[in-house]
Design a protein around this motif. Structure first.
Motif, PDB file in Angstrom:
ATOM      1  N   THR A   1       0.852  -1.197   0.000  1.00 58.63           N
ATOM      2  CA  THR A   1       0.000   0.000   0.000  1.00 58.63           C
ATOM      3  C   THR A   1       0.885   1.243   0.000  1.00 58.63           C
ATOM      4  N   GLU A   2       0.402   2.265  -0.689  1.00 59.50           N
ATOM      5  CA  GLU A   2       1.170   3.514  -0.769  1.00 59.50           C
ATOM      6  C   GLU A   2       0.782   4.450   0.379  1.00 59.50           C
ATOM      7  N   VAL A   3       1.555   5.548   0.508  1.00 60.63           N
ATOM      8  CA  VAL A   3       1.221   6.591   1.499  1.00 60.63           C
ATOM      9  C   VAL A   3       0.615   7.745   0.717  1.00 60.63           C
TER      10      VAL A   3
ATOM     11  N   ASP B   1       6.063  -7.913  -8.302  1.00 61.51           N
ATOM     12  CA  ASP B   1       6.167  -8.751  -7.097  1.00 61.51           C
ATOM     13  C   ASP B   1       4.832  -8.961  -6.394  1.00 61.51           C
ATOM     14  N   PHE B   2       3.891  -8.036  -6.601  1.00 65.93           N
ATOM     15  CA  PHE B   2       2.726  -7.993  -5.719  1.00 65.93           C
ATOM     16  C   PHE B   2       1.453  -8.428  -6.441  1.00 65.93           C
ATOM     17  N   ASP B   3       0.612  -9.184  -5.703  1.00 63.40           N
ATOM     18  CA  ASP B   3      -0.644  -9.664  -6.278  1.00 63.40           C
ATOM     19  C   ASP B   3      -1.720  -8.587  -6.240  1.00 63.40           C
ATOM     20  N   VAL B   4      -1.602  -7.705  -5.232  1.00 70.09           N
ATOM     21  CA  VAL B   4      -2.636  -6.688  -4.995  1.00 70.09           C
ATOM     22  C   VAL B   4      -1.945  -5.406  -4.549  1.00 70.09           C
ATOM     23  N   VAL B   5      -2.500  -4.254  -4.954  1.00 70.27           N
ATOM     24  CA  VAL B   5      -1.999  -2.986  -4.413  1.00 70.27           C
ATOM     25  C   VAL B   5      -3.176  -2.176  -3.879  1.00 70.27           C
ATOM     26  N   MET B   6      -2.876  -1.344  -2.873  1.00 72.29           N
ATOM     27  CA  MET B   6      -3.888  -0.412  -2.379  1.00 72.29           C
ATOM     28  C   MET B   6      -3.463   0.974  -2.828  1.00 72.29           C
ATOM     29  N   VAL B   7      -4.389   1.670  -3.491  1.00 70.05           N
ATOM     30  CA  VAL B   7      -4.031   2.934  -4.140  1.00 70.05           C
ATOM     31  C   VAL B   7      -5.075   3.996  -3.810  1.00 70.05           C
TER      32      VAL B   7
ATOM     33  N   GLY C   1      -4.565  -7.087  -8.545  1.00 68.08           N
ATOM     34  CA  GLY C   1      -5.806  -6.647  -7.914  1.00 68.08           C
ATOM     35  C   GLY C   1      -5.635  -5.258  -7.313  1.00 68.08           C
ATOM     36  N   THR C   2      -6.714  -4.470  -7.293  1.00 68.39           N
ATOM     37  CA  THR C   2      -6.609  -3.114  -6.731  1.00 68.39           C
ATOM     38  C   THR C   2      -7.674  -2.879  -5.664  1.00 68.39           C
ATOM     39  N   LEU C   3      -7.230  -2.204  -4.614  1.00 73.23           N
ATOM     40  CA  LEU C   3      -8.104  -1.791  -3.516  1.00 73.23           C
ATOM     41  C   LEU C   3      -8.058  -0.271  -3.511  1.00 73.23           C
ATOM     42  N   ILE C   4      -9.206   0.361  -3.573  1.00 74.11           N
ATOM     43  CA  ILE C   4      -9.242   1.825  -3.675  1.00 74.11           C
ATOM     44  C   ILE C   4      -9.493   2.433  -2.296  1.00 74.11           C
ATOM     45  N   MET C   5      -8.534   3.252  -1.866  1.00 73.89           N
ATOM     46  CA  MET C   5      -8.700   3.969  -0.598  1.00 73.89           C
ATOM     47  C   MET C   5      -8.874   5.462  -0.893  1.00 73.89           C
TER      48      MET C   5
ATOM     49  N   GLY D   1     -10.158  -0.839 -14.039  1.00 70.93           N
ATOM     50  CA  GLY D   1      -8.970  -1.191 -13.253  1.00 70.93           C
ATOM     51  C   GLY D   1      -9.222  -1.153 -11.759  1.00 70.93           C
ATOM     52  N   ALA D   2     -10.331  -0.548 -11.329  1.00 71.67           N
ATOM     53  CA  ALA D   2     -10.631  -0.500  -9.878  1.00 71.67           C
ATOM     54  C   ALA D   2     -11.430  -1.749  -9.509  1.00 71.67           C
ATOM     55  N   HIS D   3     -10.990  -2.462  -8.485  1.00 74.58           N
ATOM     56  CA  HIS D   3     -11.689  -3.694  -8.099  1.00 74.58           C
ATOM     57  C   HIS D   3     -12.536  -3.507  -6.843  1.00 74.58           C
ATOM     58  N   VAL D   4     -11.872  -3.370  -5.675  1.00 77.34           N
ATOM     59  CA  VAL D   4     -12.619  -3.240  -4.412  1.00 77.34           C
ATOM     60  C   VAL D   4     -12.590  -1.778  -3.973  1.00 77.34           C
ATOM     61  N   ILE D   5     -13.766  -1.211  -3.693  1.00 76.76           N
ATOM     62  CA  ILE D   5     -13.817   0.155  -3.159  1.00 76.76           C
ATOM     63  C   ILE D   5     -13.947   0.031  -1.647  1.00 76.76           C
ATOM     64  N   LEU D   6     -12.928   0.511  -0.950  1.00 78.33           N
ATOM     65  CA  LEU D   6     -12.959   0.445   0.518  1.00 78.33           C
ATOM     66  C   LEU D   6     -13.832   1.572   1.048  1.00 78.33           C
TER      67      LEU D   6
END
Ligand SMILES: NC(=O)c1ccc[n+]([C@@H]2O[C@H](COP(=O)([O-])OP(=O)(O)OC[C@H]3O[C@@H](n4cnc5c(N)ncnc54)[C@H](OP(=O)(O)O)[C@@H]3O)[C@@H](O)[C@H]2O)c1
Length: 320
Positions: A158-160, A178-184, A207-211, A273-278
């Motif tokens: 996950t990024e800052v 390297d990564f299966d999923v990122v949080m962006v 996979g992408t998780l949207i924060m 490209g957006a998968h899960v919306i947190l």
């Protein structure tokens, strides 16, 4: 309303399009004094509403509440995501990094609090551009060991977003694959991931998780006014295109959009490209509203065009 499930990139897992975010400013209500039991009730409510993706972290101090909330549920139907910082001071400065042994202790402690013997996703949490080499070279091999031992199914990063609003870390990390999923971080005030992150996640089937879909900057007119004023100061948006007193008034004037919060979640959900919306909340009523927003149709084409015209080149806001 029936939940939608989406494929989380190469994990091949089918997860709810709405993810329960157990951190952020609300921390399941614990930031406002909710007890573990009350926070666990929100987790139970989320599961009853069809959410199977739950995101927490050691530093959120909500893992125990999540553990309580998932007790008695079929573990194999849930997708649990948690994380550990790379350094002892988090992402705030140039902190002393965790040794592999300390990082492992963090993972073990997360498993214990969650009351599970594996997590579906373990992230390197809040990694700055400067920390990326250490994270990959020293901590990722440790994480791979836990993956082989069955304690972690997939690895994420996950990024800052607060500081890295133009995604420098993810732009460097994603080509290394390297990564299966990122949080962006992605929202209508800063859609820059559209140009710099989603093309890479789509290319590598990540996979992408949207924060930060809403955060503070979009959860009320006053906060939005301040965030937009900064963008005007930095000459990232043209003030002639908006009403500076109520910059998103045109969204609420659009038929079928009840609030700018609803628009903000809908904006993210339909981004290619957006998968899960947190969604991060301490309120069951907000959770229900937000699920309805995330499951609502895409914003009208002319509204999307207008947002693109106003904010399409902006990349410095996080809406924190
Ligand atoms: N670097 C990282 O790894 C990182 C950083 C940040 C976040 N995250 C993850 O992302 C998740 C989402 O966090 P976020 O802060 O980005 O969440 P968000 O959903 O963008 O924003 C949540 C904020 O908006 C308010 N809100 C939500 N729904 C509302 C509604 N219907 N009406 C009025 N106010 C509403 C919440 O307060 P109420 O409690 O009052 O609803 C909360 O303050 C976190 O929980 C965490 O899992 C990760």
């Amino acid at each position: 309303m029936d939940m939608d499930y989406v494929r989380l990139g190469r994990t091949d897992a089918m997860v709810s399009a709405v993810g329960l975010g157990c951190g952020g400013h609300s921390r399941l209500g614990m930031a406002r004094g909710a007890s573990n039991e009350e926070a666990a009730d929100l987790v139970r409510r989320a599961i009853d509403l069809g959410i199977n993706f739950i995101d927490t972290a050691l530093v959120y101090r909500t893992e125990e509440a999540v553990g309580l909330g998932i007790k008695g549920h079929d573990r194999s139907k849930l997708f649990l995501s948690t994380k550990s910082w790379v350094g002892k001071g988090g992402a705030e400065s140039s902190p002393e990094p965790f040794t592999p042994a300390e990082f492992t202790a963090n993972l073990e402690s997360s498993l214990q609090r969650l009351g599970t013997d594996y997590v579906d996703l373990f992230h390197l949490h809040g990694v700055s551009h400067d920390q990326l080499d250490y994270a990959r070279e020293v901590l990722l091999p440790e994480l791979r060991r836990h993956q082989e031992a069955g304690k972690v199914r997939f690895v994420g990063i996950t990024e800052v977003f607060r500081y890295d609003t133009d995604h420098r870390m993810l732009q460097a990390a994603l080509p290394l694959n390297d990564f299966d999923v990122v949080m962006v971080g992605f929202n209508l005030l800063n859609p820059s991931a559209r140009k710099t992150v989603f093309p890479l996640t789509l290319q590598h089937d990540v996979g992408t998780l949207i924060m930060f879909a809403v955060r503070r900057g979009l959860n009320g007119v006053e906060n939005t006014r301040e965030a937009v004023a900064e963008l005007i100061d930095k000459q990232e948006i043209d003030p002639a295109l908006i009403n500076p007193d109520d910059p998103l008034d045109f969204l609420r004037a659009t038929l079928g959009i009840k609030s700018q919060i609803e628009a903000a979640y809908r904006f993210c959900r339909h981004e290619p490209g957006a998968h899960v919306i947190l969604t991060g909340t301490g309120s069951a009523a907000h959770l229900e509203e937000n699920i309805a927003s995330i499951l609502a149709p895409r914003l009208p084409a002319e509204t999307q065009e207008k947002l693109k015209l106003i904010f399409g080149e902006a990349s410095s806001a996080s809406a924190n």
